[in-house]
Enzyme design. Structure first.
Site, PDB file in Angstrom:
ATOM      1  N   ASP A   1      44.297  21.719  37.390  1.00  0.00           N
ATOM      2  CA  ASP A   1      43.623  21.340  36.149  1.00  0.00           C
ATOM      3  C   ASP A   1      43.471  19.812  36.080  1.00  0.00           C
ATOM      4  OD1 ASP A   1      46.308  20.833  35.746  1.00  0.00           O
ATOM      5  OD2 ASP A   1      46.416  21.814  33.778  1.00  0.00           O
ATOM      6  N   SER A   2      44.018  19.112  37.069  1.00  0.00           N
ATOM      7  CA  SER A   2      43.735  17.684  37.239  1.00  0.00           C
ATOM      8  C   SER A   2      42.228  17.455  37.396  1.00  0.00           C
ATOM      9  CB  SER A   2      44.474  17.126  38.464  1.00  0.00           C
ATOM     10  OG  SER A   2      44.183  17.903  39.613  1.00  0.00           O
TER      11      SER A   2
ATOM     12  N   LYS B   1      49.171  29.301  38.918  1.00  0.00           N
ATOM     13  CA  LYS B   1      50.276  28.381  38.612  1.00  0.00           C
ATOM     14  C   LYS B   1      50.327  28.141  37.111  1.00  0.00           C
ATOM     15  CE  LYS B   1      50.258  23.873  40.051  1.00  0.00           C
ATOM     16  NZ  LYS B   1      50.224  23.121  38.771  1.00  0.00           N
TER      17      LYS B   1
ATOM     18  N   ASP C   1      45.314  26.731  38.981  1.00  0.00           N
ATOM     19  CA  ASP C   1      46.066  26.376  37.781  1.00  0.00           C
ATOM     20  C   ASP C   1      45.557  27.180  36.597  1.00  0.00           C
ATOM     21  OD1 ASP C   1      48.027  24.519  38.372  1.00  0.00           O
ATOM     22  OD2 ASP C   1      46.855  22.766  37.766  1.00  0.00           O
TER      23      ASP C   1
ATOM     24  N   GLU D   1      52.721  26.113  33.901  1.00  0.00           N
ATOM     25  CA  GLU D   1      53.671  25.029  33.618  1.00  0.00           C
ATOM     26  C   GLU D   1      54.674  25.458  32.557  1.00  0.00           C
ATOM     27  OE1 GLU D   1      51.663  21.443  32.480  1.00  0.00           O
ATOM     28  OE2 GLU D   1      50.353  21.440  34.235  1.00  0.00           O
TER      29      GLU D   1
ATOM     30  N   GLU E   1      57.374  18.329  39.767  1.00  0.00           N
ATOM     31  CA  GLU E   1      56.633  17.078  39.658  1.00  0.00           C
ATOM     32  C   GLU E   1      57.516  16.003  39.033  1.00  0.00           C
ATOM     33  OE1 GLU E   1      52.688  17.435  38.070  1.00  0.00           O
ATOM     34  OE2 GLU E   1      52.524  15.308  37.607  1.00  0.00           O
TER      35      GLU E   1
HETATM   36  N1  MHF Z   1      44.655  11.559  39.943  1.00  0.00           N
HETATM   37  C1  MHF Z   1      45.633  12.291  39.447  1.00  0.00           C
HETATM   38  N2  MHF Z   1      46.781  12.402  40.134  1.00  0.00           N
HETATM   39  C2  MHF Z   1      47.819  13.126  39.656  1.00  0.00           C
HETATM   40  O1  MHF Z   1      48.865  13.208  40.354  1.00  0.00           O
HETATM   41  C3  MHF Z   1      47.671  13.791  38.411  1.00  0.00           C
HETATM   42  C4  MHF Z   1      46.446  13.660  37.730  1.00  0.00           C
HETATM   43  N3  MHF Z   1      45.453  12.912  38.258  1.00  0.00           N
HETATM   44  N4  MHF Z   1      46.223  14.283  36.557  1.00  0.00           N
HETATM   45  C5  MHF Z   1      47.194  15.232  36.060  1.00  0.00           C
HETATM   46  C6  MHF Z   1      48.539  14.807  36.380  1.00  0.00           C
HETATM   47  C7  MHF Z   1      48.993  13.525  35.682  1.00  0.00           C
HETATM   48  N5  MHF Z   1      49.963  13.028  36.626  1.00  0.00           N
HETATM   49  C8  MHF Z   1      50.688  11.849  36.540  1.00  0.00           C
HETATM   50  C9  MHF Z   1      50.104  10.700  36.061  1.00  0.00           C
HETATM   51  C10 MHF Z   1      50.810   9.514  36.040  1.00  0.00           C
HETATM   52  C11 MHF Z   1      52.133   9.465  36.446  1.00  0.00           C
HETATM   53  C12 MHF Z   1      52.888   8.165  36.423  1.00  0.00           C
HETATM   54  O2  MHF Z   1      52.298   7.122  36.416  1.00  0.00           O
HETATM   55  N6  MHF Z   1      54.219   8.214  36.427  1.00  0.00           N
HETATM   56  C13 MHF Z   1      55.050   7.015  36.441  1.00  0.00           C
HETATM   57  C14 MHF Z   1      56.460   7.387  36.082  1.00  0.00           C
HETATM   58  C15 MHF Z   1      57.036   6.434  35.071  1.00  0.00           C
HETATM   59  C16 MHF Z   1      58.514   6.682  34.882  1.00  0.00           C
HETATM   60  O3  MHF Z   1      58.890   7.571  34.108  1.00  0.00           O
HETATM   61  O4  MHF Z   1      59.285   5.963  35.530  1.00  0.00           O
HETATM   62  C17 MHF Z   1      55.076   6.410  37.852  1.00  0.00           C
HETATM   63  O5  MHF Z   1      55.373   5.201  37.965  1.00  0.00           O
HETATM   64  O6  MHF Z   1      54.806   7.111  38.816  1.00  0.00           O
HETATM   65  C18 MHF Z   1      52.727  10.625  36.912  1.00  0.00           C
HETATM   66  C19 MHF Z   1      51.984  11.824  36.968  1.00  0.00           C
HETATM   67  C20 MHF Z   1      50.001  13.869  37.793  1.00  0.00           C
HETATM   68  N7  MHF Z   1      48.709  14.515  37.811  1.00  0.00           N
HETATM   69  C1  KIV Z   2      49.278  17.697  40.582  1.00  0.00           C
HETATM   70  C2  KIV Z   2      49.216  19.167  40.787  1.00  0.00           C
HETATM   71  C3  KIV Z   2      50.567  19.748  41.039  1.00  0.00           C
HETATM   72  C4  KIV Z   2      48.533  19.863  39.639  1.00  0.00           C
HETATM   73  O1  KIV Z   2      49.075  20.634  38.893  1.00  0.00           O
HETATM   74  C5  KIV Z   2      47.124  19.521  39.413  1.00  0.00           C
HETATM   75  O2  KIV Z   2      46.480  18.914  40.279  1.00  0.00           O
HETATM   76  O3  KIV Z   2      46.610  19.911  38.354  1.00  0.00           O
HETATM   77 MG    MG Z   3      47.934  21.030  37.158  1.00  0.00          MG
END
Ligand code: MHF
Ligand code: KIV
Ligand code: MG
Length: 277
Positions: free
Chosen positions: A59-60, A126, A98, A128, A195
């Site tokens: 669903d991304s 899948k 998803d 969540e 994740e």
């Molecule tokens: N392009 C893209 N990649 C992805 O992996 C993704 C999406 N879109 N859209 C749906 C979700 C959103 N996701 C995300 C988006 C941002 C972070 C992120 O920036 N996390 C911080 C963590 C901060 C903390 O708690 O320390 C990082 O620094 O990675 C994580 C997952 C994973 N999924």
């Molecule tokens: C990041 C993966 C695990 C996902 O759920 C998505 O792409 O939607």
């Molecule tokens: Mg997803």
């Protein structure tokens, strides 16, 4: 061919389909499972050719294809459309779809929506969430719909989590993740995806389960890894999560980049410490 020639022997290019038993065998042997998100037929053909074992219609797609700021606006009809496209391009990978936000609020609703995804060509769906979904997982698996459980950072809960933040950092939340994992496995989940959790927890949870685990920011000890396709190709304009690596770096084709991802997961060089929590 002109008349009278002996036809060149046809070399059969038979790649065996990836199935739940073959993923279980990979977990048992320690062979890492490779998974990428995929949203269309051309990329499905390419990824399958490069040896990606699992294609996820994530669903991304709401974010990377459609420009939304979260995954919440994504509909079942959109996942159906992209799943059908991926299924047409794919030969032997496993296809997981998803279930979007709001499409699995009750076991019956989950079943009706999952049937649409399976009829579009998914081999598994899948969802969540934790132990509250055990009844739904049982309801679906009893009706021949394999389920992957997605735990840890669950993007559909972004407004409850208060952002895309690492999960399972406290002793209590780590214990909750373990209880959720065991409940979902007992309910029939065929795969569990984690994740954004600490690597040590990813290892502990994988060891606690019998089914294969897939990680995205969950450390190198999960049975397999997944990333968003746009992230490995460096085409997503947003801020990069820590677990992302651009595999186009040093490559001159998308085929080479996808193969580099597959090789890095297989040989354990991805994820490295810099991609982990
Ligand atoms: N392009 C893209 N990649 C992805 O992996 C993704 C999406 N879109 N859209 C749906 C979700 C959103 N996701 C995300 C988006 C941002 C972070 C992120 O920036 N996390 C911080 C963590 C901060 C903390 O708690 O320390 C990082 O620094 O990675 C994580 C997952 C994973 N999924
Ligand atoms: C990041 C993966 C695990 C996902 O759920 C998505 O792409 O939607
Ligand atoms: Mg997803």
């Amino acid at each position: 061919m002109t008349g009278g020639e002996t036809p060149a022997p046809v070399k059969p290019v038979m790649t065996k389909a990836v199935t739940i038993p073959s993923l279980n065998a990979m977990r048992a042997s320690g062979a890492k499972i490779t998974m990428l998100t995929c949203y269309d037929a051309s990329f499905a053909t390419l990824m399958d050719r490069c040896g990606v074992e699992v294609l996820l219609i994530g669903d991304s797609l709401g974010m990377v294809c459609n420009g939304h700021h979260s995954t919440l606006p994504v509909t079942v009809a959109e996942i159906v459309y992209h799943t059908a496209a991926v299924a047409r391009g794919n030969k032997s990978a496993m296809v997981i779809a998803d279930m979007p936000f709001g499409s699995y609020g009750t076991p019956e609703a989950a079943f009706n929506n999952a049937v649409q995804l399976m009829q579009a060509g998914a081999h598994m769906v899948k969802i969540e969430g934790g132990a509250w979904l055990a009844e739904t997982v049982r309801f679906l698996t009893d009706r021949a719909i394999p389920v992957c459980a997605h735990l840890g950072l669950t993007p559909q809960s972004v407004h409850q989590l208060g952002g895309y933040k690492v999960q399972g950092k406290s002793i209590e939340s780590a214990a909750q993740l373990k209880a959720d994992s065991l409940a979902l496995e007992a309910a029939g989940a065929a795969l569990v995806l984690y994740e954004a959790i600490p690597s040590a927890l990813g290892k502990e949870l994988t060891e606690a389960l019998k089914v294969p685990t897939i990680g995205i920011g969950a450390g190198p000890d999960c049975s397999g890894q997944v990333l968003v396709m746009h992230d490995i190709l460096g085409v997503f304009p947003g801020r990069k999560a820590r677990f992302v690596k651009n595999f186009m770096d040093g490559q001159t084709s998308i085929d080479a980049a996808v193969s580099a991802y597959v090789n890095a997961v297989k040989d354990g060089s991805f994820p490295a410490l810099e991609h982990c929590f």
